[in-house]
Design an enzyme around this catalytic site. Structure first.
Site, PDB file in Angstrom:
ATOM      1  CE  LYS A 175      -3.896  -2.301   0.256  1.00 21.92           C
ATOM      2  NZ  LYS A 175      -5.133  -2.342  -0.403  1.00 21.92           N
ATOM      3  CE  LYS A 205      -7.314  -0.037  -3.852  1.00 21.04           C
ATOM      4  NZ  LYS A 205      -7.846  -0.993  -2.744  1.00 21.04           N
ATOM      5  CE  LYS A 245      -4.742  -9.648  -3.636  1.00 25.64           C
ATOM      6  NZ  LYS A 245      -4.758  -8.016  -4.033  1.00 25.64           N
ATOM      7  CG  ASP A 254      -4.448  -2.884  -3.901  1.00 18.44           C
ATOM      8  OD1 ASP A 254      -5.634  -3.755  -3.889  1.00 18.44           O
ATOM      9  OD2 ASP A 254      -4.325  -2.446  -3.101  1.00 18.44           O
ATOM     10  CD  GLU A 255      -8.309  -3.813  -5.464  1.00 20.29           C
ATOM     11  OE1 GLU A 255      -7.669  -4.786  -4.866  1.00 20.29           O
ATOM     12  OE2 GLU A 255      -8.736  -2.600  -4.858  1.00 20.29           O
ATOM     13  CG  HIS A 277      -9.094  -8.895  -5.694  1.00 17.06           C
ATOM     14  ND1 HIS A 277      -9.715  -8.113  -6.047  1.00 17.06           N
ATOM     15  CD2 HIS A 277      -8.494  -8.668  -4.975  1.00 17.06           C
ATOM     16  CE1 HIS A 277      -9.866  -7.037  -4.982  1.00 17.06           C
ATOM     17  NE2 HIS A 277      -8.897  -7.389  -4.080  1.00 17.06           N
ATOM     18  NE  ARG A 278     -14.767 -11.207  -1.775  1.00 17.22           N
ATOM     19  CZ  ARG A 278     -15.157 -11.371  -0.701  1.00 17.22           C
ATOM     20  NH1 ARG A 278     -16.332 -12.186  -0.955  1.00 17.22           N
ATOM     21  NH2 ARG A 278     -15.106 -10.680   0.612  1.00 17.22           N
ATOM     22  CG  HIS A 323      -9.760 -12.154  -2.001  1.00 18.32           C
ATOM     23  ND1 HIS A 323      -9.277 -10.842  -1.476  1.00 18.32           N
ATOM     24  CD2 HIS A 323      -8.790 -12.327  -3.018  1.00 18.32           C
ATOM     25  CE1 HIS A 323      -8.016 -10.600  -1.576  1.00 18.32           C
ATOM     26  NE2 HIS A 323      -7.744 -11.566  -2.791  1.00 18.32           N
ATOM     27  CE  LYS A 344      -9.759  -2.841   2.921  1.00 20.87           C
ATOM     28  NZ  LYS A 344      -8.554  -2.133   2.368  1.00 20.87           N
ATOM     29  CB  SER A 387      -7.742 -10.027   1.946  1.00 19.35           C
ATOM     30  OG  SER A 387      -7.460  -8.962   1.440  1.00 19.35           O
ATOM     31  N   GLY A 388      -8.363  -7.779   4.128  1.00 22.00           N
ATOM     32  CA  GLY A 388      -9.279  -6.567   4.109  1.00 22.00           C
ATOM     33  C   GLY A 388      -9.185  -6.191   5.659  1.00 22.00           C
ATOM     34  CD  GLN A 390      -3.455  -8.379   1.340  1.00 26.05           C
ATOM     35  OE1 GLN A 390      -2.497  -7.685   1.449  1.00 26.05           O
ATOM     36  NE2 GLN A 390      -4.728  -7.982   1.662  1.00 26.05           N
ATOM     37  N   GLY A 392      -2.038  -6.113   4.140  1.00 30.39           N
ATOM     38  CA  GLY A 392      -1.680  -4.930   3.270  1.00 30.39           C
ATOM     39  C   GLY A 392      -1.164  -3.922   4.123  1.00 30.39           C
ATOM     40  N   GLY A 393      -2.221  -2.989   4.394  1.00 30.49           N
ATOM     41  CA  GLY A 393      -1.910  -1.998   5.298  1.00 30.49           C
ATOM     42  C   GLY A 393      -1.523  -2.313   6.755  1.00 30.49           C
TER      43      GLY A 393
END
Ligand code: CAP
Ligand code: MG
Length: 438
Positions: free
Chosen positions: A160, A162, A186, A188-189, A278-279, A311, A319, A364-365, A386, A388-389
């Site tokens: 991050k 992103k 990974k 980001d989308e 990823h969705r 995911h 989040k 993730s999230g 996953q 990230g942040g």
């Protein structure tokens, strides 16, 4: 409503019908509009998603009767909505095409005037239907083999922010993450091949980082490279990933589309690559309990199409909005050889996967070292976490962030309370200081 009109739709309701082993069954939550009976509503759903239309016709093709779907069971949920079970004969569908299935069962029916809401809760695939699809190429065991990770959760990090890294900056941060103890970097989308960071340049830098990190740690590392693009570009990117010696691709399959995913799966076979699904976009149609398509159905289609990872949300923490029971059902339908609904769960039916390999669920999230424990307690260790942040936000940088995640995993698996483990592990201590724990 004229009587004749109703009769057309009633042809598609048959409560005495016994579903055949070869039928594909869909479970719908139907909210009829005021003045529309559940028979009319269910008949319309079955008709429009199979061979029916709004009027009587003056022609009757030879396969018409054979291809009719039948709404065979209705259950009042007591809130204006009903569960309706519809059986579709296998002959309705083209072999091996998710777009074709989606155009029927996930198609026009959502827009019908007679319904205030329609949600597809489950689709049960008969063995004969499953045979037309490859399923995951590697599955959970295969992915574990690629990475040489036996039992613990597999760990990934999305750098991050992103977007914004140059290829060199991205390579540098990838190295820090990997050497700190994470298995997979990974994308980001929405990180594709933008002008500030073209795909191949980024791939080259990440592969250098993997090479260095593997030598220094003695562990195997990988890159969930986002190949999502127009089809021709996606083909090029998949080949590039294989040429550079990476074993994974990521496809944002709901924005790219089912055909893109199925195509990627064919290429992945050719090159031996595992696919991370990823969705993004799913919540546009999975979030409303009265209208759309459940994530459960998306997960099932993902397994059929051949994702190796998918995911599914984070149970109870994180989040993104997610209901724990649904996340757990999603994990089970991805992992188990035969999915059996929970006691009292009317929304789902049993699904025998006819030997398709299991998919690794991805949580993730909003994850960080302090909230991984409940995720592992609920989902088990056959999971990809996953963070990230929760890595990039570590006060001492990404390498420390990665180490903190790894330490949290070690503590959880050893059964040592995080606070206690943190006394001897500074990176974890600093992460807990910032984010706390749940
Ligand atoms: C997570 C993530 C994923 C979300 C998507 C993000 O990053 O990369 O896209 O997890 O939701 O951009 O938000 P963080 P889901 O670890 O920084 O939260 O997994 O539910 O599909
Ligand atoms: Mg993301």
């Amino acid at each position: 409503m004229p009587e004749k009109f109703d009769v057309i739709y009633h042809e598609f309701v048959d409560e005495s019908y016994e579903p055949q082993e070869t039928d594909l069954i869909a479970v719908f939550r139907v909210t009829p509009r005021e003045g529309i009976s559940i028979y009319d509503a269910a008949g319309r759903v079955a008709a429009e998603s199979s061979v029916g239309t709004w009027t009587t016709l003056s022609v009757k093709p030879s396969f018409f009767e054979k291809l009719k779907a039948k709404a065979y069971r209705m259950h009042d949920l007591g809130d204006g909505s009903w569960l309706v079970w519809v059986a579709y004969p296998l002959g309705l569908f083209e072999e091996g095409s998710i777009p074709n299935l989606a155009s029927s069962v996930l198609g026009n029916i959502f827009g019908m005037k007679a319904l205030d809401g329609l949600r597809v809760e489950d689709i049960v695939f008969p063995r004969e239907y499953i045979r037309w699809f490859p399923g995951p190429q590697h599955g959970i065991e295969g992915v574990r083999r690629i990475l040489g990770v036996d039992k613990r959760p597999i760990l990934a990090t999305v750098p991050k922010p992103k977007l914004g890294y140059t290829p060199e900056e991205y390579g540098k941060v990838a190295y820090e993450i990997l050497v700190g103890g994470i298995d997979l970097v990974k994308d980001d989308e929405n990180f594709a091949g933008q002008s500030f960071c073209r795909f191949e340049a980024r791939l080259r830098e990440v592969m250098k980082a993997i090479d260095r990190a593997e030598k220094e740690t003695g562990e195997r590392k990988g890159y969930l490279a986002n190949v999502t693009a127009t089809i021709k570009e996606m083909e090029k990117r998949i080949k590039l990933v294989a040429d550079y010696g990476n074993k994974f691709i990521m496809v944002d399959f709901l924005t790219a589309g089912w055909a893109a995913l199925q195509h990627a799966r064919e290429l992945a076979e050719e090159y031996g690559l595992a696919i991370h699904g990823h969705r993004a976009f799913h919540a546009a149609f999975t979030r409303n309990p009265r209208h759309g398509v459940s994530m459960f159905v998306v997960a099932k289609l993902g397994r059929l199409a051949g994702l190796d990872h998918l995911h599914i949300g984070t149970p109870g923490v994180g989040k993104m909005d997610a209901k724990t029971a649904e996340v757990l059902d999603n994990a089970r339908v991805l992992r188990e050889p035969v999915f059996k609904p929970r006691e009292g769960d009317l929304f789902h039916l049993e699904q025998d996967w006819a030997g398709l390999k299991p998919v690794l669920p991805v949580a993730s999230g909003g994850l960080h070292p302090g909230n991984l424990q409940p995720v592992i307690e609920k989902l088990g260790t056959d999971v990809l976490l996953q963070v990230g942040g929760g890595v990039l936000g570590h006060p001492d940088g990404p390498r420390a962030g990665a180490a903190a995640v790894r330490q949290a995993i070690d503590a959880i698996l050893e059964g040592v309370p995080l606070e206690e483990y943190a006394r001897e592990h500074r990176e974890l201590a600093r992460a807990l200081e910032k984010w706390g724990r749940v």
